[in-house]
Design a protein around this motif. Structure first.
Motif, PDB file in Angstrom:
ATOM      1  N   ASP A   2     -21.591 -33.771  23.838  1.00  0.00           N
ATOM      2  CA  ASP A   2     -22.913 -33.634  23.243  1.00  0.00           C
ATOM      3  C   ASP A   2     -22.847 -32.765  21.992  1.00  0.00           C
ATOM      4  OD1 ASP A   2     -22.549 -31.099  24.242  1.00  0.00           O
ATOM      5  OD2 ASP A   2     -24.172 -31.198  25.680  1.00  0.00           O
ATOM      6  N   ALA A   3     -24.002 -32.460  21.434  1.00  0.00           N
ATOM      7  CA  ALA A   3     -24.066 -31.680  20.199  1.00  0.00           C
ATOM      8  C   ALA A   3     -23.412 -30.311  20.358  1.00  0.00           C
ATOM      9  CB  ALA A   3     -25.512 -31.541  19.739  1.00  0.00           C
ATOM     10  N   ALA A   4     -23.634 -29.658  21.492  1.00  0.00           N
ATOM     11  CA  ALA A   4     -23.031 -28.337  21.713  1.00  0.00           C
ATOM     12  C   ALA A   4     -21.520 -28.417  21.736  1.00  0.00           C
ATOM     13  CB  ALA A   4     -23.562 -27.736  23.013  1.00  0.00           C
ATOM     14  N   ALA A   5     -20.995 -29.461  22.341  1.00  0.00           N
ATOM     15  CA  ALA A   5     -19.539 -29.626  22.398  1.00  0.00           C
ATOM     16  C   ALA A   5     -18.960 -29.881  21.014  1.00  0.00           C
ATOM     17  CB  ALA A   5     -19.186 -30.763  23.347  1.00  0.00           C
ATOM     18  N   LEU A   6     -19.669 -30.663  20.197  1.00  0.00           N
ATOM     19  CA  LEU A   6     -19.188 -30.903  18.841  1.00  0.00           C
ATOM     20  C   LEU A   6     -19.190 -29.608  18.038  1.00  0.00           C
ATOM     21  CD1 LEU A   6     -18.161 -32.994  16.794  1.00  0.00           C
ATOM     22  CD2 LEU A   6     -20.533 -33.317  16.092  1.00  0.00           C
ATOM     23  N   LYS A   7     -20.241 -28.834  18.173  1.00  0.00           N
ATOM     24  CA  LYS A   7     -20.330 -27.563  17.454  1.00  0.00           C
ATOM     25  C   LYS A   7     -19.225 -26.590  17.873  1.00  0.00           C
ATOM     26  CE  LYS A   7     -25.316 -27.692  16.728  1.00  0.00           C
ATOM     27  NZ  LYS A   7     -26.610 -27.074  17.067  1.00  0.00           N
ATOM     28  N   ARG A  73     -36.521 -43.389   7.921  1.00  0.00           N
ATOM     29  CA  ARG A  73     -36.365 -41.933   7.818  1.00  0.00           C
ATOM     30  C   ARG A  73     -37.279 -41.260   8.832  1.00  0.00           C
ATOM     31  NH1 ARG A  73     -39.244 -38.977   3.589  1.00  0.00           N
ATOM     32  NH2 ARG A  73     -38.944 -40.865   2.350  1.00  0.00           N
ATOM     33  N   PRO A  74     -36.710 -40.397   9.673  1.00  0.00           N
ATOM     34  CA  PRO A  74     -37.539 -39.713  10.671  1.00  0.00           C
ATOM     35  C   PRO A  74     -38.397 -38.632  10.034  1.00  0.00           C
ATOM     36  CG  PRO A  74     -35.266 -38.985  10.852  1.00  0.00           C
ATOM     37  CD  PRO A  74     -35.297 -40.070   9.815  1.00  0.00           C
ATOM     38  N   THR A  75     -39.436 -38.244  10.765  1.00  0.00           N
ATOM     39  CA  THR A  75     -40.314 -37.169  10.301  1.00  0.00           C
ATOM     40  C   THR A  75     -40.055 -35.873  11.060  1.00  0.00           C
ATOM     41  OG1 THR A  75     -42.022 -37.894  11.842  1.00  0.00           O
ATOM     42  CG2 THR A  75     -42.125 -38.775   9.600  1.00  0.00           C
ATOM     43  N   TYR A  76     -39.168 -35.926  12.032  1.00  0.00           N
ATOM     44  CA  TYR A  76     -38.857 -34.727  12.809  1.00  0.00           C
ATOM     45  C   TYR A  76     -37.763 -33.912  12.116  1.00  0.00           C
ATOM     46  CZ  TYR A  76     -35.523 -38.117  14.835  1.00  0.00           C
ATOM     47  OH  TYR A  76     -34.575 -39.079  15.027  1.00  0.00           O
ATOM     48  N   PRO A  77     -37.506 -32.689  12.579  1.00  0.00           N
ATOM     49  CA  PRO A  77     -36.585 -31.782  11.893  1.00  0.00           C
ATOM     50  C   PRO A  77     -35.151 -32.316  11.790  1.00  0.00           C
ATOM     51  CG  PRO A  77     -37.916 -30.575  13.475  1.00  0.00           C
ATOM     52  CD  PRO A  77     -38.183 -32.032  13.712  1.00  0.00           C
ATOM     53  N   LEU A  78     -34.461 -31.861  10.764  1.00  0.00           N
ATOM     54  CA  LEU A  78     -33.080 -32.260  10.525  1.00  0.00           C
ATOM     55  C   LEU A  78     -32.161 -31.928  11.696  1.00  0.00           C
ATOM     56  CD1 LEU A  78     -32.800 -31.182   6.812  1.00  0.00           C
ATOM     57  CD2 LEU A  78     -32.446 -33.510   7.664  1.00  0.00           C
ATOM     58  N   ASP A  79     -32.331 -30.755  12.296  1.00  0.00           N
ATOM     59  CA  ASP A  79     -31.436 -30.394  13.398  1.00  0.00           C
ATOM     60  C   ASP A  79     -31.632 -31.313  14.605  1.00  0.00           C
ATOM     61  OD1 ASP A  79     -33.949 -29.172  13.840  1.00  0.00           O
ATOM     62  OD2 ASP A  79     -33.075 -27.524  14.957  1.00  0.00           O
ATOM     63  N   THR A  80     -32.842 -31.816  14.786  1.00  0.00           N
ATOM     64  CA  THR A  80     -33.095 -32.780  15.855  1.00  0.00           C
ATOM     65  C   THR A  80     -32.402 -34.102  15.546  1.00  0.00           C
ATOM     66  OG1 THR A  80     -35.219 -31.743  16.343  1.00  0.00           O
ATOM     67  CG2 THR A  80     -34.894 -33.992  17.152  1.00  0.00           C
ATOM     68  N   GLU A  81     -32.490 -34.529  14.295  1.00  0.00           N
ATOM     69  CA  GLU A  81     -31.809 -35.773  13.925  1.00  0.00           C
ATOM     70  C   GLU A  81     -30.303 -35.622  14.075  1.00  0.00           C
ATOM     71  OE1 GLU A  81     -31.522 -39.182  10.475  1.00  0.00           O
ATOM     72  OE2 GLU A  81     -32.255 -37.205   9.886  1.00  0.00           O
ATOM     73  N   TRP A  82     -29.761 -34.497  13.648  1.00  0.00           N
ATOM     74  CA  TRP A  82     -28.319 -34.252  13.777  1.00  0.00           C
ATOM     75  C   TRP A  82     -27.898 -34.425  15.232  1.00  0.00           C
ATOM     76  CZ3 TRP A  82     -24.863 -31.142  16.295  1.00  0.00           C
ATOM     77  CH2 TRP A  82     -23.603 -30.991  15.741  1.00  0.00           C
ATOM     78  N   ALA A  83     -28.623 -33.781  16.138  1.00  0.00           N
ATOM     79  CA  ALA A  83     -28.301 -33.867  17.560  1.00  0.00           C
ATOM     80  C   ALA A  83     -28.470 -35.295  18.079  1.00  0.00           C
ATOM     81  CB  ALA A  83     -29.164 -32.904  18.358  1.00  0.00           C
ATOM     82  N   ASP A  84     -29.488 -36.010  17.610  1.00  0.00           N
ATOM     83  CA  ASP A  84     -29.698 -37.393  18.023  1.00  0.00           C
ATOM     84  C   ASP A  84     -28.526 -38.281  17.592  1.00  0.00           C
ATOM     85  OD1 ASP A  84     -32.137 -36.774  19.143  1.00  0.00           O
ATOM     86  OD2 ASP A  84     -33.321 -37.665  17.526  1.00  0.00           O
ATOM     87  N   ILE A  85     -28.063 -38.084  16.376  1.00  0.00           N
ATOM     88  CA  ILE A  85     -26.930 -38.892  15.880  1.00  0.00           C
ATOM     89  C   ILE A  85     -25.696 -38.601  16.726  1.00  0.00           C
ATOM     90  CG2 ILE A  85     -25.425 -39.434  13.951  1.00  0.00           C
ATOM     91  CD1 ILE A  85     -27.748 -38.576  12.084  1.00  0.00           C
ATOM     92  N   VAL A  86     -25.419 -37.326  16.945  1.00  0.00           N
ATOM     93  CA  VAL A  86     -24.239 -36.956  17.738  1.00  0.00           C
ATOM     94  C   VAL A  86     -24.315 -37.576  19.121  1.00  0.00           C
ATOM     95  CG1 VAL A  86     -23.023 -35.036  18.857  1.00  0.00           C
ATOM     96  CG2 VAL A  86     -23.788 -34.816  16.481  1.00  0.00           C
ATOM     97  N   THR A  87     -25.447 -37.446  19.762  1.00  0.00           N
ATOM     98  CA  THR A  87     -25.607 -37.993  21.116  1.00  0.00           C
ATOM     99  C   THR A  87     -25.395 -39.515  21.117  1.00  0.00           C
ATOM    100  OG1 THR A  87     -27.131 -36.227  21.714  1.00  0.00           O
ATOM    101  CG2 THR A  87     -27.210 -38.217  23.056  1.00  0.00           C
ATOM    102  N   THR A  88     -25.918 -40.188  20.120  1.00  0.00           N
ATOM    103  CA  THR A  88     -25.774 -41.641  20.038  1.00  0.00           C
ATOM    104  C   THR A  88     -24.332 -42.049  19.774  1.00  0.00           C
ATOM    105  OG1 THR A  88     -28.041 -41.862  19.250  1.00  0.00           O
ATOM    106  CG2 THR A  88     -26.560 -43.712  18.822  1.00  0.00           C
TER     107      THR A  88
END
Length: 90
Positions: A2-7, A73-88
């Motif tokens: 997940d995002a935490a593991a990538l970080k 383009r999403p309207t939610y925060p960049l950090d949320t999109e980053w995590a969504d991409i990683v999860t996907t």
């Protein structure tokens, strides 16, 4: 993974180019992240590329890459999109 593991990773070894781009973005190297994103001719690469241009503030360029990714383009925060991409992508 997940995002935490990538970080938490020490480096980008063994990651796909889109995930490596996101890892470099997290590390604060937008330019290197962009180089990785540009190297991928897939919808996943286009999504990461779009995210990076959105983060940069170049929204017209971001919108082009979102279209290439089959997304809007999403309207939610960049950090949320980053995590969504990683999860996907994992």
């Amino acid at each position: 993974m997940d995002a935490a593991a990538l970080k938490a990773r020490e480096d980008d070894a063994g990651l796909s180019a889109p995930l490596a781009a996101l890892w470099w973005d997290f590390k604060g190297d937008w330019q290197r992240a962009h180089e990785f994103a540009q190297s991928v001719e897939t919808e996943e690469g286009a999504w990461v590329h779009a995210y990076l241009h959105r983060k940069e503030g170049d929204l017209s360029n971001a919108d082009y890459w979102y279209r290439r990714a089959g997304k809007r383009r999403p309207t939610y925060p960049l950090d949320t999109e980053w995590a969504d991409i990683v999860t996907t992508l994992f």
